[in-house]
Scaffold this motif. Structure first.
Motif, PDB file in Angstrom:
ATOM      1  N   TYR A 254       0.822  -1.206   0.000  1.00  9.89           N
ATOM      2  CA  TYR A 254       0.000   0.000   0.000  1.00  9.89           C
ATOM      3  C   TYR A 254       0.857   1.258   0.000  1.00  9.89           C
ATOM      4  CZ  TYR A 254      -4.764  -1.808   0.318  1.00  9.89           C
ATOM      5  OH  TYR A 254      -5.976  -2.370   0.024  1.00  9.89           O
TER       6      TYR A 254
ATOM      7  N   ARG B  90      -5.988   3.015  -6.575  1.00 12.31           N
ATOM      8  CA  ARG B  90      -6.204   3.665  -5.279  1.00 12.31           C
ATOM      9  C   ARG B  90      -7.612   3.374  -4.753  1.00 12.31           C
ATOM     10  NH1 ARG B  90      -2.677   7.745  -3.803  1.00 12.31           N
ATOM     11  NH2 ARG B  90      -0.989   8.150  -5.283  1.00 12.31           N
TER      12      ARG B  90
ATOM     13  N   ALA C 151      -7.895  -0.305  -3.707  1.00  5.73           N
ATOM     14  CA  ALA C 151      -7.186  -0.545  -2.448  1.00  5.73           C
ATOM     15  C   ALA C 151      -7.977   0.005  -1.269  1.00  5.73           C
ATOM     16  CB  ALA C 151      -5.800   0.090  -2.504  1.00  5.73           C
TER      17      ALA C 151
ATOM     18  N   LEU D 224      -9.706  -2.249   1.799  1.00  2.44           N
ATOM     19  CA  LEU D 224      -9.317  -2.005   3.183  1.00  2.44           C
ATOM     20  C   LEU D 224     -10.529  -1.694   4.047  1.00  2.44           C
ATOM     21  CD1 LEU D 224      -7.211  -1.559   5.389  1.00  2.44           C
ATOM     22  CD2 LEU D 224      -6.978   0.801   4.597  1.00  2.44           C
TER      23      LEU D 224
ATOM     24  N   PRO E  91       0.331   1.117   6.309  1.00  3.98           N
ATOM     25  CA  PRO E  91       0.431   0.595   4.938  1.00  3.98           C
ATOM     26  C   PRO E  91       1.351  -0.611   4.783  1.00  3.98           C
ATOM     27  CG  PRO E  91       0.477   2.988   4.910  1.00  3.98           C
ATOM     28  CD  PRO E  91       0.543   2.578   6.354  1.00  3.98           C
TER      29      PRO E  91
ATOM     30  N   LEU F  42      -6.930  -8.236  -1.484  1.00  5.80           N
ATOM     31  CA  LEU F  42      -6.155  -7.586  -0.431  1.00  5.80           C
ATOM     32  C   LEU F  42      -5.449  -8.653   0.376  1.00  5.80           C
ATOM     33  CD1 LEU F  42      -5.457  -5.238   1.619  1.00  5.80           C
ATOM     34  CD2 LEU F  42      -7.621  -5.811   2.759  1.00  5.80           C
TER      35      LEU F  42
ATOM     36  N   LEU G 136      -4.318   7.194   0.535  1.00  2.00           N
ATOM     37  CA  LEU G 136      -4.594   6.614  -0.770  1.00  2.00           C
ATOM     38  C   LEU G 136      -5.328   7.585  -1.684  1.00  2.00           C
ATOM     39  CD1 LEU G 136      -5.749   3.038   0.327  1.00  2.00           C
ATOM     40  CD2 LEU G 136      -3.776   3.520  -1.141  1.00  2.00           C
TER      41      LEU G 136
END
Length: 436
Positions: free
Chosen positions: A245, A257, A260, A264, A284, A295, A417
């Protein structure tokens, strides 16, 4: 053994130098302001020097103080842009950088933990560490059956170092109390200490990781590496290669981005319901985006045990703030000890303080930005602001400590992010109390 007191004194002196050094730089900065020098340049200079010292001291300590530094690195998104550069560079290093221990020390720990024939368990073992953490470092190896594995080895003396750092930090409880007079500071620090000390036993971490791996086995969005072997100071897990990350934060494309961030947020809010546990080390360095779009989550030393999921109180607080129900919100906060019985506080002031924090659920999609987080930090940190006075009257009950801290940490990563995420649907699906 005679050297241990000297090392402990050296560590304590280093840790104590942080507030003294910062205070000295701030005093020098005020002196420069009085002589008419540019305030922005002075602030940037103070920021750069402070970041340098924070990394130099906390990075060397490797123990509890470094863990505080790792947590702090997540919140660099809240630092004003003109000051963020030095912190971003110096504190982010704490997520993956620390002076390595010699190969001979690594071998000694492996022999103590896995037996004198430890080499037979591995087809290959790389003596050069692949990564470093607060109380251990990771080596890449090949297990005897050919599987690529990650071997986390605890630093010799890390247990005493961690306890020493925590004792020193707890001595600052009066200072913390003066900054937050409405909070129960000592129970908070005691809770934090208990959770961090648990991280010293890698068998606990291995059990945590097994529980997460079981809960997310076969999941199309989350991968938790399998545990191969564990001992009090060594844990062996499957080796996983993905895009960290930290790299996505540095140079990721918009689609990457957003993906991700969505993964999360989904993992953070769903884990308590699915595993009865909350991953409590959000920075991260513990998250990777896999080539297949999943992930990957690593490092399960710090968890919050929530067998019944996240308390519905959090969801109710968000819903009441969203619906501008100030009287009901204050009543709930008093009932759950977020406001102590002897504190006089107005319901409208509490709503004004909390309402901006629920921005992510006001719309179907929310853009988590550094600027949004900076505005929240500026608002509650301005000594002249009514929100600052309100914040000093609020309390954080110890049993909510890790949940609150982890949620703030996850939010900090989302802002780093610069991700656009449908947080409202995720929270509605997984956070008890929000839709009830």
């Amino acid at each position: 053994m005679a050297d241990i007191p000297r090392r402990a004194a050296h560590r304590t002196a280093k840790l104590a130098s942080l507030p003294l050094g910062v205070a000295g730089r701030l005093a020098a900065g005020w002196g420069k302001r009085l002589t008419g020098q540019n305030p922005a340049e002075i602030s940037a200079e103070v920021s750069a020097k402070t970041a340098e010292q924070v990394f130099a001291v906390l990075g060397q300590l490797k123990g509890g103080a470094m863990k505080f530094g790792q947590a702090l690195s997540v919140f660099e998104a809240a630092v004003p842009d003109e000051m963020a550069g030095p912190y971003r560079e110096a504190l982010t290093k704490l997520q993956s950088a620390a002076p390595p221990m010699p190969a001979s020390s690594v071998h000694r720990v492996l022999a103590e933990q896995l037996g004198s024939a430890w080499r037979k368990r591995f087809a290959e073992f790389d003596d050069t560490p692949a990564a470093a953490a607060s109380i251990g470092q990771v080596h890449r190896a090949t297990w005897h059956d050919g599987r690529e594995v990650a071997v986390k080895v605890q630093y010799p003396g890390a247990d005493e170092a961690l306890r020493s750092d925590l004792r020193q930090l707890i001595r600052f409880s009066r200072l913390f109390q003066s900054l937050a007079p409405g909070a129960e500071v000592k129970p908070l620090l005691a809770e934090l200490q208990d959770r961090m000390v648990e991280e010293l036993d890698y068998r606990i971490e291995a059990d945590n990781q097994r529980a997460f791996a079981k809960a997310f086995r076969g999941d199309d969005a989350v991968l938790v590496p399998a545990v191969i072997a564990s001992a009090p100071k060594v844990v062996v897990t499957e080796w996983v290669t993905g895009k960290p990350y930290a790299q996505i934060i540095a140079d990721g494309e918009r689609e990457e981005r957003d993906a991700a961030g969505r993964l999360l947020a989904e993992f953070h809010y769903s884990a308590p319901a699915r595993a009865g546990l909350l991953h409590a080390d959000p920075h991260p360095g513990n998250f990777m985006l896999m080539p297949d779009g999943r992930l990957c989550v690593i490092d399960f030393g710090a968890v919050s045990r929530l067998p019944d999921g996240v308390p519905a109180t959090f969801g109710r607080m968000v819903r009441l703030a969203l619906e501008d129900k100030s009287d009901e919100l204050l009543e709930l906060l008093r009932a759950e000890r977020f406001v102590q019985a002897d504190r006089e506080i107005q319901a409208d002031d509490v709503l004004a303080y909390l309402a901006p924090f629920v921005d992510p659920v006001r719309t179907p999609m929310f853009h988590f930005t550094r600027r949004w987080l900076q505005r929240q930090a500026e608002r509650v940190g301005d000594l002249r602001s009514p929100d600052f006075r309100t914040g000093r009257s609020l309390n954080l009950p110890p049993d909510y400590l890790l949940i609150h801290r982890v949620t703030l940490g996850a939010t900090g990563i989302l802002c780093q992010l610069d991700a656009e995420v449908g947080a409202r649907d995720i929270i509605a699906r997984w956070q008890p109390g929000f839709s009830d």
